[in-house]
Design an enzyme around this catalytic site. Sequence first.
Site, short mmCIF file in Angstrom:
data_model
loop_
_atom_site.label_atom_id
_atom_site.label_comp_id
_atom_site.label_asym_id
_atom_site.label_seq_id
_atom_site.Cartn_x
_atom_site.Cartn_y
_atom_site.Cartn_z
N GLU A 1 -0.73 -9.68 16.72
CA GLU A 1 -0.21 -9.44 15.46
C GLU A 1 -0.28 -10.64 14.58
OE1 GLU A 1 2.26 -5.93 15.56
OE2 GLU A 1 3.14 -6.93 13.71
N ASP B 1 11.86 3.28 8.30
CA ASP B 1 11.44 3.39 9.70
C ASP B 1 10.98 4.87 9.82
OD1 ASP B 1 11.51 1.07 11.08
OD2 ASP B 1 13.75 1.27 11.49
N TYR C 1 11.50 -0.09 2.86
CA TYR C 1 10.99 -0.62 4.38
C TYR C 1 11.72 0.47 5.36
CZ TYR C 1 10.84 -4.22 7.93
OH TYR C 1 10.82 -5.11 9.15
N ARG D 1 18.64 -5.56 10.34
CA ARG D 1 18.00 -4.49 11.04
C ARG D 1 18.30 -4.93 12.60
NH1 ARG D 1 13.48 -1.61 9.34
NH2 ARG D 1 12.44 -1.96 11.30
N ARG E 1 3.53 -11.20 17.33
CA ARG E 1 3.72 -10.76 18.60
C ARG E 1 2.68 -10.31 19.34
NH1 ARG E 1 7.67 -6.12 15.76
NH2 ARG E 1 6.00 -5.48 13.92
N ARG F 1 24.84 -8.51 19.76
CA ARG F 1 25.72 -7.76 20.84
C ARG F 1 26.51 -8.79 21.68
NH1 ARG F 1 21.68 -4.17 22.13
NH2 ARG F 1 21.66 -2.55 20.50
N ARG G 1 3.31 -7.41 2.41
CA ARG G 1 2.57 -8.17 3.55
C ARG G 1 1.77 -7.20 4.27
NH1 ARG G 1 2.20 -13.26 3.62
NH2 ARG G 1 2.70 -13.43 5.79
P1 FAD Z 1 1.99 5.91 5.91
O1 FAD Z 1 2.11 6.03 7.13
O2 FAD Z 1 1.56 4.53 5.12
O3 FAD Z 1 0.82 7.22 5.45
C1 FAD Z 1 0.53 7.01 3.92
C2 FAD Z 1 -0.97 7.72 4.22
O4 FAD Z 1 -1.30 7.99 2.64
C3 FAD Z 1 -1.78 6.68 4.65
O5 FAD Z 1 -2.41 7.12 5.91
C4 FAD Z 1 -2.80 6.33 3.64
O6 FAD Z 1 -4.22 5.99 4.19
C5 FAD Z 1 -2.79 7.47 2.92
N1 FAD Z 1 -3.14 7.18 1.34
C6 FAD Z 1 -2.78 6.16 0.75
N2 FAD Z 1 -3.24 6.29 -0.68
C7 FAD Z 1 -4.21 7.29 -0.50
C8 FAD Z 1 -5.06 7.80 -1.56
N3 FAD Z 1 -5.30 7.28 -2.67
N4 FAD Z 1 -5.82 8.83 -1.12
C9 FAD Z 1 -5.65 9.54 0.18
N5 FAD Z 1 -4.90 9.13 1.18
C10 FAD Z 1 -4.03 8.02 0.81
N6 FAD Z 1 8.75 2.62 12.40
C11 FAD Z 1 9.55 3.03 13.45
O7 FAD Z 1 10.33 3.90 13.26
N7 FAD Z 1 9.52 2.41 14.45
C12 FAD Z 1 8.92 1.29 14.55
O8 FAD Z 1 8.56 0.72 15.84
C13 FAD Z 1 7.65 0.83 13.48
N8 FAD Z 1 7.03 -0.13 13.55
C14 FAD Z 1 6.04 -0.32 12.53
C15 FAD Z 1 5.49 -1.50 12.76
C16 FAD Z 1 4.52 -1.83 11.76
C17 FAD Z 1 3.42 -2.98 11.88
C18 FAD Z 1 4.46 -1.14 10.58
C19 FAD Z 1 3.45 -1.22 9.44
C20 FAD Z 1 5.39 -0.14 10.29
C21 FAD Z 1 6.25 0.34 11.44
N9 FAD Z 1 7.10 1.25 11.33
C22 FAD Z 1 7.92 1.83 12.47
C23 FAD Z 1 7.20 1.96 10.15
C24 FAD Z 1 6.37 3.36 9.94
O9 FAD Z 1 5.04 2.99 10.35
C25 FAD Z 1 6.65 4.07 8.55
O10 FAD Z 1 7.97 4.36 8.45
C26 FAD Z 1 6.05 5.52 8.37
O11 FAD Z 1 4.75 5.61 9.37
C27 FAD Z 1 5.65 5.61 7.22
O12 FAD Z 1 5.05 6.96 6.95
P2 FAD Z 1 4.48 7.12 5.42
O13 FAD Z 1 3.83 8.70 5.46
O14 FAD Z 1 5.20 6.91 4.45
O15 FAD Z 1 3.26 6.14 5.14
N1 UDP Z 2 12.99 -11.32 13.37
C1 UDP Z 2 13.13 -12.44 13.92
N2 UDP Z 2 12.80 -12.97 15.21
C2 UDP Z 2 12.33 -11.85 15.93
C3 UDP Z 2 12.51 -10.52 15.52
C4 UDP Z 2 12.50 -10.45 14.25
O1 UDP Z 2 13.42 -13.52 13.26
O2 UDP Z 2 11.87 -12.30 17.20
C5 UDP Z 2 13.59 -11.02 11.98
C6 UDP Z 2 12.19 -11.01 11.02
O3 UDP Z 2 12.68 -11.42 9.80
C7 UDP Z 2 11.87 -9.52 10.98
C8 UDP Z 2 13.19 -8.97 11.22
O4 UDP Z 2 14.08 -9.48 12.02
O5 UDP Z 2 10.94 -9.29 10.05
C9 UDP Z 2 13.10 -7.42 11.39
O6 UDP Z 2 12.55 -7.19 12.76
P1 UDP Z 2 12.00 -5.63 13.03
O7 UDP Z 2 11.60 -6.11 14.59
O8 UDP Z 2 12.87 -4.76 12.78
O9 UDP Z 2 10.62 -5.93 12.17
P2 UDP Z 2 9.44 -4.66 12.16
O10 UDP Z 2 9.28 -4.43 13.68
O11 UDP Z 2 9.80 -3.97 11.23
O12 UDP Z 2 8.17 -5.48 11.90
#
Ligand code: FAD
Ligand code: UDP
Length: 364
Positions: free
Chosen positions: A298, A348, A346, A170, A278, A174, A247
């Site tokens: 986090e 985005d 996984y 991911r 982070r 560069r 996780r």
């Molecule tokens: P979710 O956002 O999980 O929505 C599913 C919803 O369904 C939830 O609100 C849940 O409560 C609801 N639900 C589940 N079961 C039930 C039930 N039985 N009844 C009623 N409701 C229910 N993506 C990026 O592009 N850029 C980023 O920088 C980025 N950072 C992230 C950082 C973290 C820590 C995490 C965890 C994810 C990150 N993502 C990022 C990914 C992004 O959050 C997801 O791709 C996106 O939000 C997923 O949308 P979704 O609708 O599939 O799931």
């Molecule tokens: N990662 C790492 N060091 C860093 C940042 C990321 O080793 O400083 C690795 C780690 O395994 C992580 C993966 O790269 O799970 C993907 O990073 P990303 O920032 O895309 O993770 P997310 O934002 O989805 O948590």
Amino acid sequence: MYDYLIVGAGLFGSVCAHELTKKGKKVLVIEKRNHIAGNAYTENVNGIHVHKYGAHIFHTNDKEIWEYVNSFVEFNRFTNSPLANYKGMLYNLPFNMNTFYQLWGTKTPAEAMMVIDEQRKELAGKEPENLEEKAISLVGRDIYEKLIKGYTEKQWGRKAADLPAFIISRLPVRMTYDNNYFSDRYQGIPIGGYTKMVEKMLEGIEVRLGVDYLKNKSEFKRIAKKIIYTGPIDEYFEYCHGQLEYRSLSFETEILQIDNYQGNAVVNYTEAEVPFTRIIEHKHFDPVETSHTVVTREYPAEWVKGDEPYYPVNNSKNMDLYKKYKAMINDDGDVFFGGRLAEYKYYDMHQVISSALYFISKQD
Ligand code: FAD
Ligand code: UDP
């Protein structure tokens, strides 16, 4: 009677709800949390948009997806350039000429490549089979030990050698002095937060918050012709083949009476000894003039029933189990599974939106 019941007001559910309503369908969205927007949810805390479930930066290479999200809300020009703190020293991410200079004093791409080539010799040309080998093949052992191993093993709670290589792929590597974490053409944060964007998507649509579909499955099935389910697939099937691994995370958020804590939106702590991965300083995503700031640490954790399942652990054991659940989908009539949890992927945000739009294009 509804044409569609949508379970989950995250991005997958909200895009589906918006598009189906546009097609003239009668839609009900239910969400078990007390808010919309899923994990992308942002909350206004004293004038600062706080990313409640971790840093969310929107990025995509797809012009149509970029125009789609911009049709709901304007985006700012945020560029993610996180720093890594390893034992008190700061390094630029993603791995680029700045990082190589900070570590080795190399100034040109040729000098940096010489160091990396020397270090990757330990693989003796072997095709990388796991995250550890992939990381060493990309940037050598030095960076692996300082910036990858500790972070990865605390993030995933598993040895890097037991994790799939795609996770580290991911991150770009560069040979230029470019600290932009993403290589995509479009990037930004919705001005006013992600919640505002999802509110726009759901405008005019019936949404019921605090409602868990799985607690009342049979009744909900009676009131809708079709169901779109975006929760965890194993939970839907009552874990009949066993639990998929996820996780989880816990977030420790503080309001500080200073205007600028770390000078950057994201600082990763890459050594194993620091328990969090982070620190996020929310005001730098969507800058505002305030005398205070909000920061979040986090902490990764193994998921147990009742926790929020944030990341699927896509190793071969879990993918085999997921396939068993996926095979059950057709048995269940008009229920569709989509999004990060229902597809155990996984994803985005841009990928979730694209997958939802594709799904809708196949519905009549
Ligand atoms: P979710 O956002 O999980 O929505 C599913 C919803 O369904 C939830 O609100 C849940 O409560 C609801 N639900 C589940 N079961 C039930 C039930 N039985 N009844 C009623 N409701 C229910 N993506 C990026 O592009 N850029 C980023 O920088 C980025 N950072 C992230 C950082 C973290 C820590 C995490 C965890 C994810 C990150 N993502 C990022 C990914 C992004 O959050 C997801 O791709 C996106 O939000 C997923 O949308 P979704 O609708 O599939 O799931
Ligand atoms: N990662 C790492 N060091 C860093 C940042 C990321 O080793 O400083 C690795 C780690 O395994 C992580 C993966 O790269 O799970 C993907 O990073 P990303 O920032 O895309 O993770 P997310 O934002 O989805 O948590």
